[in-house]
Design an enzyme around this catalytic site. Structure first.
Site, short mmCIF file in Angstrom:
data_model
loop_
_atom_site.label_atom_id
_atom_site.label_comp_id
_atom_site.label_asym_id
_atom_site.label_seq_id
_atom_site.Cartn_x
_atom_site.Cartn_y
_atom_site.Cartn_z
N CYS A 8 8.55 0.47 3.44
CA CYS A 8 9.65 -0.49 3.61
C CYS A 8 9.87 -1.31 2.33
O CYS A 8 10.42 -0.79 1.37
CB CYS A 8 9.42 -1.35 4.84
SG CYS A 8 10.96 -1.96 5.53
N HIS A 45 8.63 2.39 8.85
CA HIS A 45 7.21 2.02 8.93
C HIS A 45 6.45 3.09 9.72
O HIS A 45 6.27 2.93 10.93
CB HIS A 45 7.05 0.68 9.66
CG HIS A 45 7.58 -0.50 8.92
ND1 HIS A 45 6.79 -1.23 8.05
CD2 HIS A 45 8.79 -1.09 8.93
CE1 HIS A 45 7.52 -2.23 7.56
NE2 HIS A 45 8.73 -2.16 8.07
N GLU A 101 3.43 3.54 9.94
CA GLU A 101 2.15 3.04 10.48
C GLU A 101 2.22 2.70 11.97
O GLU A 101 1.20 2.72 12.65
CB GLU A 101 1.67 1.82 9.67
CG GLU A 101 2.52 0.55 9.78
CD GLU A 101 3.63 0.46 8.73
OE1 GLU A 101 4.08 1.51 8.25
OE2 GLU A 101 4.05 -0.68 8.41
N1 GLN Z 1 12.54 -7.40 3.19
C1 GLN Z 1 12.95 -6.03 3.20
C2 GLN Z 1 14.21 -5.83 4.05
O1 GLN Z 1 14.53 -6.64 4.85
C3 GLN Z 1 11.83 -5.13 3.67
C4 GLN Z 1 11.46 -5.36 5.10
C5 GLN Z 1 10.10 -4.82 5.44
O2 GLN Z 1 9.30 -4.50 4.57
N2 GLN Z 1 9.79 -4.74 6.73
O3 GLN Z 1 14.85 -4.82 3.91
#
Ligand code: GLN
Length: 550
Positions: free
Chosen positions: A391, A515, A517
């Site tokens: 992410c 994600h 994970e």
């Molecule tokens: N801050 C980034 C976004 O909003 C990544 C979000 C995250 O890592 N969950 O796109």
């Protein structure tokens, strides 16, 4: 935001309930104890689900920072929930929904909306019965279609916030058949200076429970060691339970050993007898043993993974730690996670980064520590260190490549620098008008199309994957061509969203906008994590698509 259930409850729904409360202090691991009991019931052939009650006023965990509450766990339906739900998903190997996390915010919001709509016309709306009815409804609905539902009440007995829930559980028990409900209370049994196991805190906590009309059926004592027989007898006598209803939950090195331990103490057997389901359980020799085999497997070495994030707190990246553990179980190695502080890259932290076998840059929000993350990515890219970006970590890889390979000075995400001359990561078009912060990101499971012949295709063993998301920013389509011309491959996409990136001339360099994970389980490790260890251990990537892309 995930939709709220609207049906009124039917008392015949669901079957057996195990209510789990905690006493003395929080952080005793009652969720792990509860999930472990559930694992054993599942091994015995029962369909087990869980409900986590969080007595805070937030509607969900999505707006809390990791210092408050650890990581925000994301469910497939996009629910942003307490990390305990992640433990239930991993221990029970199930997918839960937003309805399985009951919060005070959700309950009150729903009741107040109904009040405004005139549903209670003519009545005074009160905690009892309106809030307690809504709590009971939520538990019954979440339990629907399952044999056993474990309901964990967050916090500690005696907290003001928890009172409506305990009252709801008291009513619940009153409404159901005696044999269908068990109350388990998890408390602390500390040692005195002269090495004696002290039961007084447990006695007090049970007294507190009884004063609100709840009598525990089972007591679990968290202690450094197993409870002595005399300790168990004392607890039984003072708390009015049979001695065989008192169990130990000693400290263990690995939470995945807790099911084995509670099994050795006979907790599952006792629960099944009390719930009168022992006859329906699979005979012991026919029960699934995969868990025991998996978690007690001998390891042949240790892999060091640098985790470049801003929190020195395992709970802040709990699912990443767990996913690494699952990948380690698959390879028969221990994974040692080394925290690299990206805010203050001291020589000590830089040494950790440089000494590690691989690098993970996890998710995150805000600019703090991002320059350090970029430095870590650069190090991994230039030195052929296996890298996985998750992410924000994926976005960091794009920014680093834009700056250092494409020569786009000052490239950044508009989240981190609104004035950047090269907004290679930008807010999602559908987010332009969004003002509320709660439940408004791109959330939950979405499908990604995977390009043939890429590392991603090899890892996922097919042409698509469905993983969970939680973000507001994405690769700006205007920069894709330039990044691709410079050698970055976007191997996973969803329409014009870039979901997976990789660098073909690097041993292992992959980033995911999602994600992975959150879908990793013991026995079904997440492909990008397994791939990371494959690259480190120099194994052929294995094809586990059929197992994971359900
Ligand atoms: N801050 C980034 C976004 O909003 C990544 C979000 C995250 O890592 N969950 O796109």
């Amino acid at each position: 935001m995930p939709t709220e259930p609207v049906t009124e409850y039917d008392p015949s729904l669901g079957r057996k309930f195990i209510f789990v409360t905690g006493g003395v202090m929080s952080g005793l691991g009652k969720g792990i104890t509860a999930a472990s009991t559930g694992r054993l019931l599942a091994n015995a052939g029962f369909d087990v689900t869980a409900v986590k009650i969080d007595p805070y006023l937030n509607v969900d965990a999505g707006t809390m920072n990791p210092y408050q509450h650890g990581e925000v766990y994301v469910l497939k339906d996009g629910g942003e929930v307490d990390l305990d739900l992640g433990n239930y998903e991993r221990f029970l190997d199930i997918d839960m929904t937003f309805d399985h996390n009951v919060t005070t915010g959700k309950t009150y919001q729903h009741v107040i909306e109904k009040e405004r709509a005139g549903d209670y016309l003519g009545n005074t709306v009160q905690i009892i019965p309106h809030i307690t009815d809504d709590i009971k409804r939520r538990i019954r609905e979440a339990a629907e279609g399952h044999d056993v539902c474990i309901v964990e009440v967050g916090g500690t007995v005696g907290d003001i916030e928890g009172m409506p829930y305990l009252e709801a559980l008291r009513q619940f028990a009153h409404e159901e058949d005696d044999g269908d409900i068990l109350f388990t209370h998890v408390t602390l049994v500390p040692y005195s200076k002269n090495g004696e196991q002290k039961t007084k805190p447990t006695q007090h906590s049970v007294k507190e429970l009884r004063s609100i009309g709840l009598q525990p059926d089972i007591l679990v004592g968290r202690c450094e060691d197993k409870l002595d027989p005399e300790t168990k007898e004392k607890i039984a006598l003072f708390c009015d339970v049979p001695t065989e209803a008192v169990f130990s939950n000693p400290d263990v090195e690995d939470i995945y050993h807790v099911p084995l331990m509670v099994e050795d103490e006979g907790l599952d057997r006792y629960v099944m007898e009390r719930l009168d389901i022992a006859d329906e359980a699979l005979p012991r020799d026919e029960r699934a043993n995969d868990w025991r085999e998996l978690v007690t497997r001998e390891t042949t070495g240790t892999v060091d993974i640098a985790l470049a994030g801003k929190y020195d707190l395992e709970d802040a990246y709990l699912s990443v730690h767990e996913a690494l553990k699952h990948a380690g179980l698959e390879h028969g190695v221990d994974v040692n996670v080394l925290w690299v502080d990206t805010e203050e890259m001291t020589p000590e932290h830089r040494e950790r980064l440089e000494g590690a076998d691989g690098l993970i840059v996890p998710g995150g929000f805000g600019a703090r520590g991002t320059e350090g993350k970029l430095e870590a990515v650069r190090y991994a890219r230039e030195n052929g260190v296996p890298f996985l970006g998750l992410c924000l970590g994926f976005q960091m890889a794009v920014i680093e490549y834009a700056r250092d390979v494409c020569g786009l000075d000052g490239a950044n995400s508009t989240e981190l620098d609104e004035e950047t001359p090269h907004p290679v990561i930008d807010i999602l078009p559908e987010q332009y008008e969004v003002e509320d912060m709660g439940g408004t990101m791109r959330l939950g499971a979405h499908e990604t199309a995977i390009q043939e012949g890429t590392l991603a295709a090899e890892l996922y063993g097919g042409d698509s994957c469905t993983e969970r998301h939680r973000h507001r920013y994405e690769v700006n389509p205007e920069y894709i061509e330039r990044l691709e011309e410079a050698g970055m491959v976007f191997s996973g996409t969803a329409a014009n969203r870039m979901e997976i990136l990789e660098l073909p001339d690097h041993p292992y360099f992959i980033g995911t906008q999602f994600h992975p994970e959150f879908r990793s389980r013991p026995g079904r490790a997440s492909p990008p994590f397994v791939g990371l260890l494959d690259a480190i251990l120099d194994d052929e990537p294995t094809d586990r698509a059929e197992e994971v892309s359900a």
